[in-house]
Design a protein around this motif. Sequence first.
Motif, PDB file in Angstrom:
ATOM      1  N   PHE A 165       2.841  22.869  12.523  1.00 13.36           N
ATOM      2  CA  PHE A 165       2.425  21.499  12.859  1.00 13.36           C
ATOM      3  C   PHE A 165       2.774  20.590  11.688  1.00 13.36           C
ATOM      4  CE2 PHE A 165      -0.441  17.892  13.219  1.00 13.36           C
ATOM      5  CZ  PHE A 165      -0.376  17.596  14.581  1.00 13.36           C
ATOM      6  N   THR A 166       3.335  19.414  12.014  1.00 11.65           N
ATOM      7  CA  THR A 166       3.759  18.469  10.977  1.00 11.65           C
ATOM      8  C   THR A 166       2.849  17.258  10.944  1.00 11.65           C
ATOM      9  OG1 THR A 166       6.076  19.152  11.170  1.00 11.65           O
ATOM     10  CG2 THR A 166       5.642  17.001  10.159  1.00 11.65           C
ATOM     11  N   TYR A 167       2.363  16.949   9.755  1.00  8.99           N
ATOM     12  CA  TYR A 167       1.596  15.720   9.543  1.00  8.99           C
ATOM     13  C   TYR A 167       2.023  15.123   8.202  1.00  8.99           C
ATOM     14  CZ  TYR A 167      -2.149  12.385   8.730  1.00  8.99           C
ATOM     15  OH  TYR A 167      -2.844  11.233   8.474  1.00  8.99           O
ATOM     16  N   SER A 168       2.736  14.016   8.279  1.00  8.60           N
ATOM     17  CA  SER A 168       3.176  13.299   7.078  1.00  8.60           C
ATOM     18  C   SER A 168       2.370  12.018   6.918  1.00  8.60           C
ATOM     19  CB  SER A 168       4.674  12.973   7.168  1.00  8.60           C
ATOM     20  OG  SER A 168       5.454  14.149   7.243  1.00  8.60           O
ATOM     21  N   PHE A 169       2.225  11.555   5.690  1.00  6.78           N
ATOM     22  CA  PHE A 169       1.462  10.342   5.440  1.00  6.78           C
ATOM     23  C   PHE A 169       1.905   9.731   4.119  1.00  6.78           C
ATOM     24  CE2 PHE A 169      -0.894  13.862   3.643  1.00  6.78           C
ATOM     25  CZ  PHE A 169      -1.351  13.391   2.420  1.00  6.78           C
ATOM     26  N   SER A 170       1.340   8.594   3.782  1.00  4.78           N
ATOM     27  CA  SER A 170       1.726   7.898   2.554  1.00  4.78           C
ATOM     28  C   SER A 170       0.503   7.571   1.715  1.00  4.78           C
ATOM     29  CB  SER A 170       2.486   6.602   2.879  1.00  4.78           C
ATOM     30  OG  SER A 170       1.644   5.721   3.599  1.00  4.78           O
ATOM     31  N   VAL A 171       0.738   7.389   0.429  1.00  2.00           N
ATOM     32  CA  VAL A 171      -0.317   7.005  -0.508  1.00  2.00           C
ATOM     33  C   VAL A 171       0.090   5.709  -1.205  1.00  2.00           C
ATOM     34  CG1 VAL A 171      -1.255   9.313  -0.899  1.00  2.00           C
ATOM     35  CG2 VAL A 171       0.704   8.543  -2.255  1.00  2.00           C
ATOM     36  N   SER A 172      -0.906   4.914  -1.556  1.00  2.00           N
ATOM     37  CA  SER A 172      -0.640   3.592  -2.127  1.00  2.00           C
ATOM     38  C   SER A 172      -0.803   3.593  -3.639  1.00  2.00           C
ATOM     39  CB  SER A 172      -1.599   2.559  -1.530  1.00  2.00           C
ATOM     40  OG  SER A 172      -1.505   1.328  -2.229  1.00  2.00           O
ATOM     41  N   PRO A 173       0.149   3.004  -4.372  1.00  2.00           N
ATOM     42  CA  PRO A 173      -0.094   2.742  -5.790  1.00  2.00           C
ATOM     43  C   PRO A 173      -1.288   1.792  -5.947  1.00  2.00           C
ATOM     44  CG  PRO A 173       2.219   2.395  -5.227  1.00  2.00           C
ATOM     45  CD  PRO A 173       1.480   2.535  -3.935  1.00  2.00           C
ATOM     46  N   PHE A 174      -1.881   1.791  -7.122  1.00  2.00           N
ATOM     47  CA  PHE A 174      -3.001   0.878  -7.369  1.00  2.00           C
ATOM     48  C   PHE A 174      -2.526  -0.564  -7.212  1.00  2.00           C
ATOM     49  CE2 PHE A 174      -4.291   4.717  -9.607  1.00  2.00           C
ATOM     50  CZ  PHE A 174      -5.620   4.830  -9.220  1.00  2.00           C
ATOM     51  N   PRO A 175      -3.251  -1.392  -6.441  1.00  2.00           N
ATOM     52  CA  PRO A 175      -2.839  -2.788  -6.285  1.00  2.00           C
ATOM     53  C   PRO A 175      -2.887  -3.544  -7.610  1.00  2.00           C
ATOM     54  CG  PRO A 175      -4.497  -2.160  -4.647  1.00  2.00           C
ATOM     55  CD  PRO A 175      -4.455  -1.073  -5.668  1.00  2.00           C
ATOM     56  N   GLN A 176      -1.963  -4.473  -7.765  1.00  2.00           N
ATOM     57  CA  GLN A 176      -1.964  -5.346  -8.928  1.00  2.00           C
ATOM     58  C   GLN A 176      -3.072  -6.387  -8.770  1.00  2.00           C
ATOM     59  OE1 GLN A 176       0.091  -4.938 -11.685  1.00  2.00           O
ATOM     60  NE2 GLN A 176       0.550  -3.019 -10.623  1.00  2.00           N
ATOM     61  N   PRO A 177      -3.510  -7.019  -9.877  1.00  2.00           N
ATOM     62  CA  PRO A 177      -4.570  -8.031  -9.781  1.00  2.00           C
ATOM     63  C   PRO A 177      -4.246  -9.092  -8.739  1.00  2.00           C
ATOM     64  CG  PRO A 177      -4.143  -7.504 -12.081  1.00  2.00           C
ATOM     65  CD  PRO A 177      -3.098  -6.781 -11.281  1.00  2.00           C
ATOM     66  N   GLY A 178      -5.203  -9.353  -7.862  1.00  2.00           N
ATOM     67  CA  GLY A 178      -5.046 -10.363  -6.830  1.00  2.00           C
ATOM     68  C   GLY A 178      -4.453  -9.858  -5.536  1.00  2.00           C
ATOM     69  N   GLU A 179      -3.972  -8.616  -5.495  1.00  2.00           N
ATOM     70  CA  GLU A 179      -3.329  -8.097  -4.296  1.00  2.00           C
ATOM     71  C   GLU A 179      -4.329  -7.487  -3.319  1.00  2.00           C
ATOM     72  OE1 GLU A 179       1.126  -6.797  -5.886  1.00  2.00           O
ATOM     73  OE2 GLU A 179      -0.372  -5.249  -5.455  1.00  2.00           O
ATOM     74  N   ILE A 180      -3.988  -7.566  -2.042  1.00  2.00           N
ATOM     75  CA  ILE A 180      -4.655  -6.812  -0.982  1.00  2.00           C
ATOM     76  C   ILE A 180      -3.562  -6.093  -0.211  1.00  2.00           C
ATOM     77  CG2 ILE A 180      -6.082  -6.895   1.092  1.00  2.00           C
ATOM     78  CD1 ILE A 180      -7.290  -9.487   0.057  1.00  2.00           C
ATOM     79  N   ARG A 181      -3.716  -4.790  -0.030  1.00  5.00           N
ATOM     80  CA  ARG A 181      -2.660  -4.002   0.629  1.00  5.00           C
ATOM     81  C   ARG A 181      -3.221  -3.301   1.864  1.00  5.00           C
ATOM     82  NH1 ARG A 181      -0.474  -1.212  -3.569  1.00  5.00           N
ATOM     83  NH2 ARG A 181       1.039  -2.903  -3.743  1.00  5.00           N
ATOM     84  N   MET A 182      -2.475  -3.385   2.971  1.00  4.28           N
ATOM     85  CA  MET A 182      -2.837  -2.718   4.219  1.00  4.28           C
ATOM     86  C   MET A 182      -1.780  -1.662   4.520  1.00  4.28           C
ATOM     87  SD  MET A 182      -3.618  -6.121   4.180  1.00  4.28           S
ATOM     88  CE  MET A 182      -2.610  -7.065   5.292  1.00  4.28           C
ATOM     89  N   VAL A 183      -2.209  -0.402   4.641  1.00  6.74           N
ATOM     90  CA  VAL A 183      -1.285   0.711   4.867  1.00  6.74           C
ATOM     91  C   VAL A 183      -1.667   1.425   6.164  1.00  6.74           C
ATOM     92  CG1 VAL A 183      -0.306   2.838   3.958  1.00  6.74           C
ATOM     93  CG2 VAL A 183      -1.001   1.020   2.384  1.00  6.74           C
ATOM     94  N   LEU A 184      -0.703   1.511   7.090  1.00 12.87           N
ATOM     95  CA  LEU A 184      -0.891   2.218   8.351  1.00 12.87           C
ATOM     96  C   LEU A 184      -0.159   3.553   8.297  1.00 12.87           C
ATOM     97  CD1 LEU A 184      -1.504   2.547  11.431  1.00 12.87           C
ATOM     98  CD2 LEU A 184       0.580   1.215  11.847  1.00 12.87           C
ATOM     99  N   ASN A 185      -0.875   4.634   8.588  1.00 14.26           N
ATOM    100  CA  ASN A 185      -0.296   5.957   8.826  1.00 14.26           C
ATOM    101  C   ASN A 185      -0.715   6.406  10.221  1.00 14.26           C
ATOM    102  OD1 ASN A 185       0.853   7.122   6.074  1.00 14.26           O
ATOM    103  ND2 ASN A 185      -1.047   6.071   5.560  1.00 14.26           N
ATOM    104  N   TRP A 186       0.162   7.204  10.877  1.00 14.88           N
ATOM    105  CA  TRP A 186      -0.197   7.725  12.195  1.00 14.88           C
ATOM    106  C   TRP A 186       0.558   9.023  12.440  1.00 14.88           C
ATOM    107  CZ3 TRP A 186       3.309   3.813  11.452  1.00 14.88           C
ATOM    108  CH2 TRP A 186       4.523   3.850  12.142  1.00 14.88           C
TER     109      TRP A 186
END
Length: 243
Positions: free
Chosen positions: A91-112
């Motif tokens: 069974f395959t399940y791949s996903f991603s990880v986010s680097p730490f956001p820089q000051p002032g950033e908001i990051r939205m990451v979708l995995n499925w």
Amino acid sequence: DGVGASDAASITIRVVGGVIQGVVTNAVNGESVSGITVTIGNNTAITDEEGEYNIYTAIQSGTYQVSAVNDSFCPFDGSFQIPNNFSSSLFTYSFSVSPFPQPGEIRMVLNWGSQPSDLDSHLKTPEIEGQTHHISYANRGNATSAPYATLDVDDTNGFGPETITIKQTFSGNYVYYIHQYSSSGSLQGSGGVIQIYNSPTCDGETIQVPSEGQGRYWYVCDIDGESGDITVVNQIQNSAPSN
């Protein structure tokens, strides 16, 4: 040992009958990431130089919880579903990880999961320097001028990531949603999970796709550009939300 002596010992070999494998990528640039500790249930593996992990375990239907950690990335928490009719030992399940956001950033990451093959992230902004903006694959934004937000990664082959980073927020309401672009599969069965990361830490929200609802649009949340507060909506509907 060269002089005719011998000895004996025993070892227990556990036959687990299956492998869960996948590739872990960087949510901002799509590149594979080594050294990520991946935990699924009670089993742990570390990604190799190609970002690949292999966990040897019995393959059974049900929901599996996934976590991943590394000192250079935000912690990841997600889940996937192995269906009742799944008969393979791989069974395959791949996903991603986010680097730490820089000051002032908001990051939205979708995995499925593997289906639908193409889910698209969309962000509608408040008025910025005289006009509103709609960020998606058709308009990937700009990091240093209006709208000060970017679509970092656009995935069309399943698993993700689909990543949007707000570099600088402005007063007003940001609307974040997902559109099912491909015809195969469904949002409800996608196993989609969105992690929203706030700077300077990774605090934010983890949002699982709803299992109910009709339509090809997943209205995820609103974000207050002045305070950074996240209002989770998390509903599937027939049309795109407006701002």
